[in-house]
Design a protein around this motif. Structure first.
Motif, short mmCIF file in Angstrom:
data_model
loop_
_atom_site.label_atom_id
_atom_site.label_comp_id
_atom_site.label_asym_id
_atom_site.label_seq_id
_atom_site.Cartn_x
_atom_site.Cartn_y
_atom_site.Cartn_z
N THR A 180 0.86 -1.19 0.00
CA THR A 180 0.00 0.00 0.00
C THR A 180 0.89 1.23 0.00
O THR A 180 1.85 1.33 0.78
CB THR A 180 -0.92 0.03 1.23
OG1 THR A 180 -1.82 -1.06 1.16
CG2 THR A 180 -1.72 1.32 1.27
N GLY A 181 0.58 2.18 -0.85
CA GLY A 181 1.35 3.42 -0.95
C GLY A 181 0.97 4.14 -2.21
O GLY A 181 -0.01 3.80 -2.88
N GLU A 182 1.74 5.17 -2.52
CA GLU A 182 1.51 5.88 -3.77
C GLU A 182 1.87 4.94 -4.91
O GLU A 182 2.99 4.45 -4.99
CB GLU A 182 2.36 7.15 -3.82
CG GLU A 182 1.92 8.20 -2.83
CD GLU A 182 2.67 9.50 -3.00
OE1 GLU A 182 3.43 9.61 -3.99
OE2 GLU A 182 2.50 10.39 -2.17
N ALA A 183 0.90 4.68 -5.75
CA ALA A 183 1.10 3.74 -6.85
C ALA A 183 2.19 4.26 -7.78
O ALA A 183 2.17 5.43 -8.18
CB ALA A 183 -0.19 3.52 -7.62
N GLY A 184 3.13 3.40 -8.09
CA GLY A 184 4.21 3.84 -8.97
C GLY A 184 3.74 4.16 -10.37
O GLY A 184 4.36 4.94 -11.08
#
Length: 557
Positions: A180-184
């Motif tokens: 989970t995080g800012e999608a690359g």
């Protein structure tokens, strides 16, 4: 007294199912972990030595219901409590399980996990998952179903969870990760050829296609990334050309726009057709350009239509026929052998129900799909002939198609003896999918190979694959003649009824080991449309894939 106290303490920490939810009361971390795996009962079951220590016997034979239940409950309880090392110890691969279960909280940012076990069937235990994705103040619920299988460990016979990443989430393949995080990769808005947005709500089959478009064009389509829970593919999945997949979107990114060649009317028709049959896949394209107009699969998880690797059966005879025409080993209207059986390379090949055609032409053999008509020519061919024909004329099996999303471009390996003979009729080592076979029909209709594409090459200036040579006018004419005859009078006639006269078709049935019914194939063209489909374990292609393909050729006219 001390012994009774220890047993009592263990009983307090034994996992219990309350309303189907795994619940564990932990008195002490060490005792709790011991009790999860039946420490009390295991000690009682061991042989007592003179020193009074337990010596465990290696258990064999089928698992008992109690062993399955206790193992599953212990694993799920430890996972739910956020104890990855303890849960992993109850699996067949402690290292891999520890990594993924640790990352479940650490990298996937999943908390408040509730696991609800279902009813076991043998060693398989289904369970549901409820959790919250939480990342930098953003939260969203996550619910899904999964399953685990309890097996007996070979080393000591102990029941353990057979470890695969899919236990944690069914979308995971071994080696994949949850993050989970800012999608690359920024999201993309995929448009059909008319400029309207395509979604999985409207077209369920397009999930893998949309994932592939995002992976290919997300960085260049003008969008910006949001925050998501995603499946990040590992080495094995990347080798299989699987794309990363979004599971939960916590904040929307700004999507870029990618226009495709898909026809909204044909895509809707294709979705409808495959929904009627299990394990069906189909592709429709335009021979004059290579544009892909529709792609659909009954099962939405993997794009068999583009990425499948299946023996194409007798649809391969289109390519083989072109080779025999070029080698002067067959002529459409000249007599050609079609015996009941033919032995080559130590294998005895036969026709469906051992039919034979006495005094018939090659056209008759093609139309009725006579296997021995093709196998009988194997002794006159070089091992590499079919491979070169597929690559040089039909643009297949070179792994160089640039469609716009991941595809498998077919395989026609060089083989010898019996496997080479089998490859002439689409068995042996030959592997194709509906995209490949739609392209074969397109090449016959257009007279030249046009690489199929889903996104115009002008979007990113990519180079499309080309064929190194074309068929002679005589070969092309005969190939169209035998395919037209098959559509009018042969095994494809019932499915293609009423669609002539500018048409051609070929049916196929591919046998698969340990499968009662063959995979049914059908490839055909009509006007400036070509299509191919497969129904796995469907039986004869004319009866299964044929109606799907013919319906779409009619709908697109």
């Amino acid at each position: 007294m001390g012994k009774r106290r220890r047993v009592a303490e263990r009983r307090k920490t034994t996992p219990a199912v309350v309303g189907g939810v795994i619940a564990v009361v932990v008195v002490g971390a060490g005792i709790g972990a011991y009790a999860m795996y039946g420490g009390g009962s295991a000690a009682d079951d061991g042989k007592q030595t003179a020193a009074g220590h337990g010596e465990a016997e290696k258990k064999t034979g089928p698992l008992s219901a109690a062993e399955v239940r206790t193992t599953a409950e212990g694993f799920l309880a430890a996972w739910q409590q956020g104890k990855p090392a303890v849960a992993a110890a109850a699996t067949s691969d402690t290292a891999a399980a520890t990594t993924l279960l640790t990352d479940y909280a650490k990298n996937a940012h999943l908390k408040d996990v509730t696991l609800t076990a279902g009813t076991a069937a043998g060693g398989k235990v289904p369970f549901s998952v409820k959790a919250t994705v939480s990342y930098k103040g953003l939260t969203k619920p996550l619910t899904y179903d999964s399953a685990l299988t309890v097996v007996r460990r070979g080393a000591d016979g102990k029941p353990v969870v057979d470890w695969h990443s899919s236990v944690v989430h069914p979308e995971l393949k071994d080696g994949d990760a949850l993050v989970t995080g800012e999608a690359g990769t920024p999201p993309v808005k995929a448009l059909d050829r008319d400029g309207d947005e395509m979604t999985t709500a409207k077209y369920p089959s397009l999930g893998p296609v949309l994932d592939g478009l995002r992976e290919k064009y997300g960085e260049t389509a003008g969008g910006s990334a949001g925050v998501e829970l995603r499946v990040i593919r590992g080495k094995a999945s990347k080798k299989a050309e699987l794309s990363d997949k979004t599971l939960v979107e916590l904040s929307k990114g700004k999507p870029g726009t990618v226009k495709t060649t898909l026809s909204p009317s044909l895509q809707a028709a294709a979705e409808k057709e495959v929904s009627k049959t299990e394990r069906a896949s189909v592709v429709v394209m335009r021979p004059s350009t290579g544009e892909i107009l529709a792609v659909a699969n009954s099962n939405h998880g993997f794009n068999i239509a583009f990425q499948g690797s299946l023996a194409p059966g007798s649809t391969m005879k289109v390519i083989t026929s072109s080779l025999l025409f070029e080698k002067k080993l067959a002529s459409a209207n000249k007599p050609h052998p079609c015996p009941k059986t033919f032995t080559y390379g130590g294998w005895k090949f036969q026709n469906d129900k051992k039919f034979e055609i006495k005094g018939g032409t090659f056209k008759a053999s093609f139309a009725r799909s006579c296997n021995t008509a093709f196998i009988s020519q194997a002794p006159k061919l070089k091992n590499s002939d079919l491979t070169q024909q597929a690559q040089q004329v039909f643009g297949l099996a070179l792994d160089n198609w640039a469609v716009g999303v991941p595809t498998f471009d077919g395989a026609v390996p060089v083989q010898s003896a019996a496997p080479m003979g089998a490859s002439l009729i689409g068995q042996g080592g030959v592997r194709m999918n509906p995209l490949n076979m739609a392209s074969v029909a397109s090449t016959v209709k257009a007279g030249v190979f046009h690489q199929p594409y889903l996104v115009s090459p002008s979007v990113d200036n990519r180079k499309l694959a080309t064929a190194s040579r074309t068929m002679s006018a005589s070969t092309l004419s005969q190939l169209r003649e035998v395919m037209q005859y098959t559509a009018a009078y042969g095994t494809a006639a019932e499915a293609m009824a009423g669609l002539g006269p500018d048409y051609g078709a070929k049916t196929g049935s591919a046998e698969v080991d340990n499968q009662k019914k063959a995979n049914g194939w059908f490839t055909a063209y009509r006007g400036d449309l070509a299509a191919a489909g497969v129904v796995q374990a469907g039986g004869h292609g004319g009866d299964t894939a044929g109606p799907i393909v013919a319906s779409l050729l009619k709908a697109g006219s």
